[in-house]
Enzyme design. Structure first.
Site, short mmCIF file in Angstrom:
data_model
loop_
_atom_site.label_atom_id
_atom_site.label_comp_id
_atom_site.label_asym_id
_atom_site.label_seq_id
_atom_site.Cartn_x
_atom_site.Cartn_y
_atom_site.Cartn_z
CB SER A 100 -0.96 0.01 1.19
OG SER A 100 -0.32 -0.40 2.36
CD GLU A 130 -5.94 2.45 -4.94
OE1 GLU A 130 -6.49 3.54 -4.81
OE2 GLU A 130 -4.89 2.16 -4.33
CG ASN A 155 -4.13 4.44 1.42
OD1 ASN A 155 -5.22 4.52 1.98
ND2 ASN A 155 -3.40 3.35 1.45
CG HIS A 188 -3.66 -1.12 -2.58
ND1 HIS A 188 -4.21 0.11 -2.34
CD2 HIS A 188 -3.30 -1.60 -1.37
CE1 HIS A 188 -4.18 0.36 -1.04
NE2 HIS A 188 -3.63 -0.65 -0.43
P1 NAI Z 1 -0.12 -9.05 8.44
O1 NAI Z 1 0.92 -8.62 9.40
O2 NAI Z 1 -1.49 -9.35 8.92
O3 NAI Z 1 0.42 -10.35 7.65
C1 NAI Z 1 1.69 -10.46 7.09
C2 NAI Z 1 2.05 -11.93 7.02
O4 NAI Z 1 3.22 -12.06 6.24
C3 NAI Z 1 2.36 -12.56 8.37
O5 NAI Z 1 1.57 -13.71 8.55
C4 NAI Z 1 3.84 -12.91 8.30
O6 NAI Z 1 4.17 -14.11 9.00
C5 NAI Z 1 4.04 -13.09 6.81
N1 NAI Z 1 5.40 -12.91 6.34
C6 NAI Z 1 6.30 -11.98 6.72
N2 NAI Z 1 7.44 -12.12 6.01
C7 NAI Z 1 7.25 -13.17 5.16
C8 NAI Z 1 8.04 -13.79 4.15
N3 NAI Z 1 9.26 -13.36 3.87
N4 NAI Z 1 7.51 -14.84 3.47
C9 NAI Z 1 6.26 -15.27 3.75
N5 NAI Z 1 5.48 -14.73 4.69
C10 NAI Z 1 5.96 -13.68 5.38
O7 NAI Z 1 -0.14 -7.92 7.31
P2 NAI Z 1 -1.36 -7.42 6.41
O8 NAI Z 1 -2.10 -6.36 7.12
O9 NAI Z 1 -2.07 -8.59 5.87
O10 NAI Z 1 -0.57 -6.68 5.23
C11 NAI Z 1 0.13 -7.37 4.22
C12 NAI Z 1 0.43 -6.45 3.06
O11 NAI Z 1 -0.78 -5.90 2.56
C13 NAI Z 1 1.33 -5.26 3.41
O12 NAI Z 1 2.12 -4.98 2.29
C14 NAI Z 1 0.31 -4.15 3.63
O13 NAI Z 1 0.86 -2.87 3.43
C15 NAI Z 1 -0.72 -4.48 2.58
N6 NAI Z 1 -2.07 -3.98 2.83
C16 NAI Z 1 -2.63 -4.04 4.08
C17 NAI Z 1 -3.92 -3.57 4.28
C18 NAI Z 1 -4.55 -3.64 5.63
O14 NAI Z 1 -5.56 -2.94 5.85
N7 NAI Z 1 -4.07 -4.44 6.56
C19 NAI Z 1 -4.71 -3.00 3.17
C20 NAI Z 1 -4.05 -3.06 1.89
C21 NAI Z 1 -2.78 -3.50 1.75
#
Ligand code: NAI
Length: 388
Positions: free
Chosen positions: A120, A153, A191, A141
């Site tokens: 994001s 997006e 955003n 996104h």
């Molecule tokens: P989260 O923290 O809930 O999940 C991330 C997951 O990735 C964790 O389970 C972690 O163990 C895993 N992980 C970390 N490094 C890893 C690797 N090298 N290989 C495999 N797995 C790995 O994060 P969330 O909120 O789901 O966000 C994920 C992505 O989505 C980020 O880039 C965030 O900016 C983007 N995003 C998040 C939104 C939100 O509202 N939470 C909305 C839109 C995009």
């Protein structure tokens, strides 16, 4: 790509789990990888729970839910994603981690496999630089929760192939999503354009023009927004919302239009993160503490006019810089964050000349660059035209 295309999802957190559910319910064999096995187990349990809930509510047939569940595999080896036609990455928002992962996954999958990132705030260009074939990398996104929020997006980086964008768009459209095309610029569409919803509300509060419940009341009752800015910041989490604002501010080389607020910073420092911590702008621990708004409609209108004017200015500027088309900017804000109207259409309703006059009044009052009217508004006003 079609239903037979295998979908890989990397990162089984909030977003990865949601995206996997979307793909699996639309017929894809879906493989979810995470380095953390407890995250995989949590995601598996969440998928089961969510599918059962959809069946209970009558939204999907039991057989559809059963098929989606059995089509989804939670794997602990990246090599299990070898036969995927598209991989969507949703790991931590960290460029080094993402670059390392893209470099690792690229030799595992076929040359034609699309590599999408759900980032994001990072640039698609910087993530694609980790790949030998950067043309296969595209931003996709999704919004949280991915199964419910219709907007995606699509963000081509400087190196992304047009075919990759078109194919990814067609696939995600087939999942019933609304896709919009955004330039690889900070905050993409939503955003970026949404910043004044929070920033200008905070500013009105900090200046002492109105208190928190009054601003929220005005934006909902008179503005037609589903949630007030402060309720929404508490809901998103002040830590998360503040981090997005800081990142957009820095990414725009500290353009004063995006300057974060000390009020919100102090709440984060104090641990008043919002709903999740029981206390943010509002106190959720004490039902009797319900805050009472001042329902003076003249004051309410002034609040709505100021915030909506700033939102329109931001939307117009996004159009000016060709971040997205007029149609996509309006679609993104209505489908991604449930705004009651597209902001450019709203500008036409108010009259572009009137929007410019409101911006000019703010600029003259404060003598700050924050309130400069977008050249797009000035141009249309001088030509006597509207956006639509
Ligand atoms: P989260 O923290 O809930 O999940 C991330 C997951 O990735 C964790 O389970 C972690 O163990 C895993 N992980 C970390 N490094 C890893 C690797 N090298 N290989 C495999 N797995 C790995 O994060 P969330 O909120 O789901 O966000 C994920 C992505 O989505 C980020 O880039 C965030 O900016 C983007 N995003 C998040 C939104 C939100 O509202 N939470 C909305 C839109 C995009």
């Amino acid at each position: 790509m079609d239903k037979a295309t295998r979908l890989g999802v990397i990162g089984a957190g909030t977003m990865g789990a949601g995206i996997a559910q979307v793909g699996a319910t639309h017929g894809h064999r879906t493989l979810v990888f995470d380095t953390d096995t407890t995250a995989l187990e949590r995601a598996r349990a969440a998928l089961e729970r969510n599918l059962n809930r959809l069946v209970d509510k009558g939204r999907i047939e039991k057989s559809v839910a059963g098929d989606a569940y059995s089509r989804t595999k939670f794997v602990d080896r990246l090599t299990d994603l070898a036969r995927c036609g598209i991989v969507i990455e949703a790991i931590v928002e960290d460029l080094d981690a993402k670059s390392q992962l893209f470099a690792e996954i690229e030799p595992i999958v076929a040359h034609e496999c699309v590599l999408a990132t759900n980032t994001s705030s990072l640039s698609v260009a910087s993530i694609s630089a980790a790949c030998h074939i950067p043309g296969r990398v595209v931003g996709a996104h999704f919004f949280n929760p991915a199964p419910l929020m219709p907007l995606v997006e699509l963000v081509p980086g400087v190196s992304t192939n047009e075919d990759v964008v078109a194919e990814t768009r067609a696939l995600i459209d087939a999942w019933g999503k609304t896709t919009v095309l955004a330039k690889d610029t900070p905050g993409f569409i939503v955003n970026r354009v949404a910043r004044p919803f929070y920033g200008e509300a905070l500013r009105i509060f900090e200046e002492g023009i109105a208190n928190v419940p009054t601003i929220d009341w005005a934006m909902k009752e008179l503005g037609g927004f589903r949630m007030g800015p402060f309720e929404l910041m508490d809901f998103i989490g002040n830590d998360v919302n503040f981090a997005v604002t800081e990142s957009v501010f820095a990414a725009f080389y500290f353009d004063p239009r995006y300057r974060p607020s000390f009020t919100q910073k102090r709440l984060v420092e104090a641990g008043r993160l919002g709903k999740k911590s029981g206390h943010g702008f509002y106190d959720y621990r004490d039902a009797d503490a319900a805050a009472v708004p001042d329902t003076d409609t003249e004051l309410g209108r002034a609040i709505v006019d100021r915030i909506v004017t700033m939102l329109i200015n931001e939307a117009a500027d996004a159009l000016f810089w060709r971040v997205a088309s007029r149609d996509d900017i309006d679609l993104a804000m209505t489908r991604g964050v449930n705004y009651p109207k597209g902001l450019l259409r709203w500008a036409d309703e108010i009259g572009v000349g009137e929007v410019v006059s409101r911006m000019t009044t703010l600029q003259n009052t404060y003598n700050e660059d924050r309130y400069r009217p977008s050249p797009m508004l000035l141009r249309l006003a001088s030509e006597g035209k509207g956006f639509w």
